[in-house]
Scaffold this motif. Structure first.
Motif, PDB file in Angstrom:
ATOM      1  N   ILE A 208       0.543  -1.253   0.034  1.00 55.36           N
ATOM      2  CA  ILE A 208      -0.387   0.167   0.001  1.00 55.36           C
ATOM      3  C   ILE A 208       1.090   1.499  -0.283  1.00 55.36           C
ATOM      4  N   THR A 209       1.731   1.428   0.704  1.00 48.93           N
ATOM      5  CA  THR A 209       2.436   2.755   0.792  1.00 48.93           C
ATOM      6  C   THR A 209       3.718   2.653  -0.232  1.00 48.93           C
ATOM      7  N   GLY A 210       4.133   1.634  -1.355  1.00 52.92           N
ATOM      8  CA  GLY A 210       4.225   0.998  -2.413  1.00 52.92           C
ATOM      9  C   GLY A 210       3.976   2.476  -3.392  1.00 52.92           C
ATOM     10  N   ASP A 211       2.335   1.926  -3.229  1.00 55.12           N
ATOM     11  CA  ASP A 211       0.853   2.184  -4.203  1.00 55.12           C
ATOM     12  C   ASP A 211       0.405   3.856  -4.054  1.00 55.12           C
ATOM     13  N   PHE A 212       0.498   3.763  -2.595  1.00 54.42           N
ATOM     14  CA  PHE A 212       0.327   4.802  -2.728  1.00 54.42           C
ATOM     15  C   PHE A 212       1.553   6.014  -3.055  1.00 54.42           C
ATOM     16  N   LYS A 213       2.774   6.100  -2.688  1.00 52.30           N
ATOM     17  CA  LYS A 213       3.883   6.710  -2.920  1.00 52.30           C
ATOM     18  C   LYS A 213       3.628   7.011  -5.084  1.00 52.30           C
ATOM     19  N   THR A 214       3.216   5.791  -6.087  1.00 54.95           N
ATOM     20  CA  THR A 214       3.469   5.787  -6.806  1.00 54.95           C
ATOM     21  C   THR A 214       1.739   7.032  -7.247  1.00 54.95           C
ATOM     22  N   LEU A 215       0.812   6.877  -6.275  1.00 62.03           N
ATOM     23  CA  LEU A 215       0.272   7.781  -7.339  1.00 62.03           C
ATOM     24  C   LEU A 215       0.509   9.040  -6.028  1.00 62.03           C
ATOM     25  N   SER A 216       1.188   9.650  -5.366  1.00 65.39           N
ATOM     26  CA  SER A 216       1.553  10.744  -5.008  1.00 65.39           C
ATOM     27  C   SER A 216       2.387  11.155  -5.518  1.00 65.39           C
ATOM     28  N   ALA A 217       3.386  10.358  -6.362  1.00 65.06           N
ATOM     29  CA  ALA A 217       4.168  10.380  -7.802  1.00 65.06           C
ATOM     30  C   ALA A 217       3.628  11.568  -8.722  1.00 65.06           C
ATOM     31  N   ALA A 218       3.095  10.292  -9.139  1.00 64.11           N
ATOM     32  CA  ALA A 218       1.524  11.016 -10.381  1.00 64.11           C
ATOM     33  C   ALA A 218       0.914  12.143 -10.492  1.00 64.11           C
ATOM     34  N   LEU A 219       0.714  12.072  -8.799  1.00 64.44           N
ATOM     35  CA  LEU A 219       0.064  14.077  -8.584  1.00 64.44           C
ATOM     36  C   LEU A 219       0.642  14.526  -8.341  1.00 64.44           C
ATOM     37  N   VAL A 220       1.695  14.444  -8.396  1.00 56.55           N
ATOM     38  CA  VAL A 220       2.442  16.129  -8.721  1.00 56.55           C
ATOM     39  C   VAL A 220       2.329  16.407 -10.110  1.00 56.55           C
ATOM     40  N   ALA A 221       2.991  14.645 -10.463  1.00 57.82           N
ATOM     41  CA  ALA A 221       2.758  15.446 -12.396  1.00 57.82           C
ATOM     42  C   ALA A 221       1.710  15.726 -13.342  1.00 57.82           C
ATOM     43  N   GLY A 222       1.032  15.868 -11.897  1.00 54.99           N
ATOM     44  CA  GLY A 222      -0.076  16.611 -13.054  1.00 54.99           C
ATOM     45  C   GLY A 222      -1.039  15.268 -14.291  1.00 54.99           C
ATOM     46  N   LYS A 223      -0.714  14.120 -13.647  1.00 53.02           N
ATOM     47  CA  LYS A 223      -0.888  12.926 -14.432  1.00 53.02           C
ATOM     48  C   LYS A 223      -2.834  12.354 -13.385  1.00 53.02           C
ATOM     49  N   GLY A 224      -3.484  12.038 -14.860  1.00 52.17           N
ATOM     50  CA  GLY A 224      -4.670  11.579 -14.150  1.00 52.17           C
ATOM     51  C   GLY A 224      -5.460  12.313 -13.741  1.00 52.17           C
ATOM     52  N   THR A 225      -6.977  12.601 -13.852  1.00 52.08           N
ATOM     53  CA  THR A 225      -8.182  13.760 -13.336  1.00 52.08           C
ATOM     54  C   THR A 225      -7.289  14.717 -12.172  1.00 52.08           C
ATOM     55  N   ALA A 226      -6.935  13.948 -11.597  1.00 50.15           N
ATOM     56  CA  ALA A 226      -6.964  13.911  -9.790  1.00 50.15           C
ATOM     57  C   ALA A 226      -5.796  15.061  -9.639  1.00 50.15           C
ATOM     58  N   GLY A 227      -4.639  14.310 -10.753  1.00 55.21           N
ATOM     59  CA  GLY A 227      -3.327  15.188 -10.646  1.00 55.21           C
ATOM     60  C   GLY A 227      -3.809  16.704 -11.600  1.00 55.21           C
ATOM     61  N   ALA A 228      -5.018  16.165 -12.684  1.00 53.38           N
ATOM     62  CA  ALA A 228      -5.244  17.788 -13.078  1.00 53.38           C
ATOM     63  C   ALA A 228      -5.957  18.503 -12.706  1.00 53.38           C
ATOM     64  N   LEU A 229      -6.347  17.995 -11.936  1.00 48.70           N
ATOM     65  CA  LEU A 229      -7.221  19.308 -11.125  1.00 48.70           C
ATOM     66  C   LEU A 229      -5.982  20.117 -10.294  1.00 48.70           C
ATOM     67  N   LEU A 230      -5.121  18.907  -9.657  1.00 51.31           N
ATOM     68  CA  LEU A 230      -4.206  20.129  -8.570  1.00 51.31           C
ATOM     69  C   LEU A 230      -3.413  20.694 -10.032  1.00 51.31           C
ATOM     70  N   THR A 231      -3.709  20.757 -10.615  1.00 48.20           N
ATOM     71  CA  THR A 231      -1.517  21.863 -11.669  1.00 48.20           C
ATOM     72  C   THR A 231      -2.773  22.015 -12.743  1.00 48.20           C
ATOM     73  N   ASP A 232      -3.956  21.834 -13.299  1.00 46.99           N
ATOM     74  CA  ASP A 232      -4.732  22.956 -14.334  1.00 46.99           C
ATOM     75  C   ASP A 232      -5.064  23.534 -14.043  1.00 46.99           C
ATOM     76  N   GLU A 233      -4.649  25.093 -14.358  1.00 50.90           N
ATOM     77  CA  GLU A 233      -5.617  25.782 -13.428  1.00 50.90           C
ATOM     78  C   GLU A 233      -7.461  26.456 -14.325  1.00 50.90           C
ATOM     79  N   LYS A 234      -6.859  25.532 -14.988  1.00 54.12           N
ATOM     80  CA  LYS A 234      -8.294  26.171 -16.005  1.00 54.12           C
ATOM     81  C   LYS A 234      -9.352  24.999 -15.320  1.00 54.12           C
ATOM     82  N   ILE A 235      -8.704  23.209 -14.783  1.00 49.63           N
ATOM     83  CA  ILE A 235      -9.678  22.624 -14.748  1.00 49.63           C
ATOM     84  C   ILE A 235     -10.300  22.937 -13.405  1.00 49.63           C
ATOM     85  N   ALA A 236      -9.228  23.454 -12.747  1.00 50.65           N
ATOM     86  CA  ALA A 236      -9.242  23.139 -11.557  1.00 50.65           C
ATOM     87  C   ALA A 236     -10.653  24.460 -11.570  1.00 50.65           C
ATOM     88  N   ASN A 237     -10.231  25.737 -12.081  1.00 55.11           N
ATOM     89  CA  ASN A 237     -11.454  27.083 -12.239  1.00 55.11           C
ATOM     90  C   ASN A 237     -13.387  25.960 -12.701  1.00 55.11           C
TER      91      ASN A 237
END
Length: 329
Positions: A156-185
């Motif tokens: 689980i820790t490894g999966d969470f590490k991979t998921l957090s890295a993808a979120l920081v990189a802006g991958k996926g819907t959640a990552g886009a919400l965190l990094t893309d200002e237009k989608i966030a708006n």
């Protein structure tokens, strides 16, 4: 010389007696610890896995040592039968439905057998009886479960590490919400619309609540309809009258339909006049003849008025009509 030898013999005898005393004391001490001189009875338990039990290991009941393992031998194809000696004092606490399980004397201590007394409704256990096995988790099973849980936690820790890295990189819907200002708006706008919808729903609910309260107002129309039997009877009578009127209108409509259907047929006078051209021409000829006859009749009447035989009669009628038309004095 003889006196010296006798002293030596006395000294050796004292040491021998002292050694024997210590030996006997040690035997009684060890026997007391192992309760070898206590009256006991023997029962057996058949385990599928004894998990390292050895002869001489302790038997516990409610945290108190009540006996030791006497003998271990194979039983059947792959099971092991363990014979245990139990103190006679514990006899009154152990019943025939008692269960035994393997545990440890601490996390890393020796293996022991733990006995649960059973139900008091059952008779007491007897010498030679076989106890049931308690299938609760042992310490080894618990440790194995801990190992599996630790492995799962690492995964689980490894999966969470991979998921957090993808979120920081802006991958996926959640990552886009965190990094893309237009989608966030856009997401903020959606949330604002949902809030408005929720507020509208809440307002509508309050209005419905007020409307329902008005319906329940005493002496109101809804309250009378629901509670006043007189109003309900009148309403029911009105409905019955409406039903009668509807039935009468339906019957009248049916009669009109029948009448109009007859007008479209030539087996009756009205239908014949409306649908048969020949009959219509005959009727027209009759009307023409009547008009002509009426005209000739008028002429004959005028001729009669001019005739001297009827002239006095018509003049008399004219005077009477004038007299009747004049207002009375």
């Amino acid at each position: 010389m003889a006196q010296s030898d006798s002293r030596k013999q006395i000294t050796v005898g004292i040491f021998i007696l002292l050694g024997l005393f210590i030996f006997v004391l040690a035997i009684f001490t060890l026997g007391g610890q192992r309760k070898s001189f206590v009256k006991s009875f023997t029962v057996s338990v058949v385990f599928s896995d004894i998990q390292g039990l050895k002869a001489g290991n302790n038997v516990w009941y409610s945290g108190v040592k009540i006996g030791t393992i006497k003998k271990i031998q194979f039983y059947g194809q792959s099971q092991v039968q363990v014979f245990v000696n139990i103190e006679e004092e514990a006899h009154k606490y152990i019943h025939k439905d008692a269960k035994a399980s393997i545990s440890s004397d601490g996390l890393i201590g020796n293996k022991i057998i733990v006995i649960e007394g059973g139900n008091p409704k059952y008779p007491f256990v007897e010498d030679g009886d076989r106890l049931q096995v308690n299938t609760t988790l042992s310490t080894d099973d618990i440790m194995k479960t801990f190992q599996v849980n630790n492995k799962n936690l690492v995964d689980i820790t490894g999966d969470f590490k991979t998921l957090s890295a993808a979120l920081v990189a802006g991958k996926g819907t959640a990552g886009a919400l965190l990094t893309d200002e237009k989608i966030a708006n856009n997401f903020k706008a959606i949330v604002a619309n949902l809030q408005k919808t929720t507020a509208s729903t809440d307002r509508m609910a309050r209005e419905l609540d007020q409307f329902s309260k008005k319906l329940n107002t005493k002496d109101g129309l809804a309250d009378k309809l629901l509670t006043d039997t007189v109003v309900f009877a009148r309403l029911q009578a009105s409905v019955n009258e409406l039903q009668k009127t509807a039935r009468s209108a339906s019957a009248m409509t049916e009669n009109l339909n029948n009448a109009t259907s007859k007008l479209n047929k030539t087996d009756n006078a009205a239908g014949l006049l409306l649908n048969d051209p020949k009959t219509a021409d005959q009727v027209r000829a009759i009307m023409t003849n009547l008009q002509s006859g009426s005209h000739k009749l008028d002429q004959d009447l005028e001729a009669l008025q001019s005739n001297f035989l009827f002239r006095g009669f018509f003049k008399k009628k004219a005077k009477e009509a004038e007299k009747a038309a004049k207002p009375q004095q």
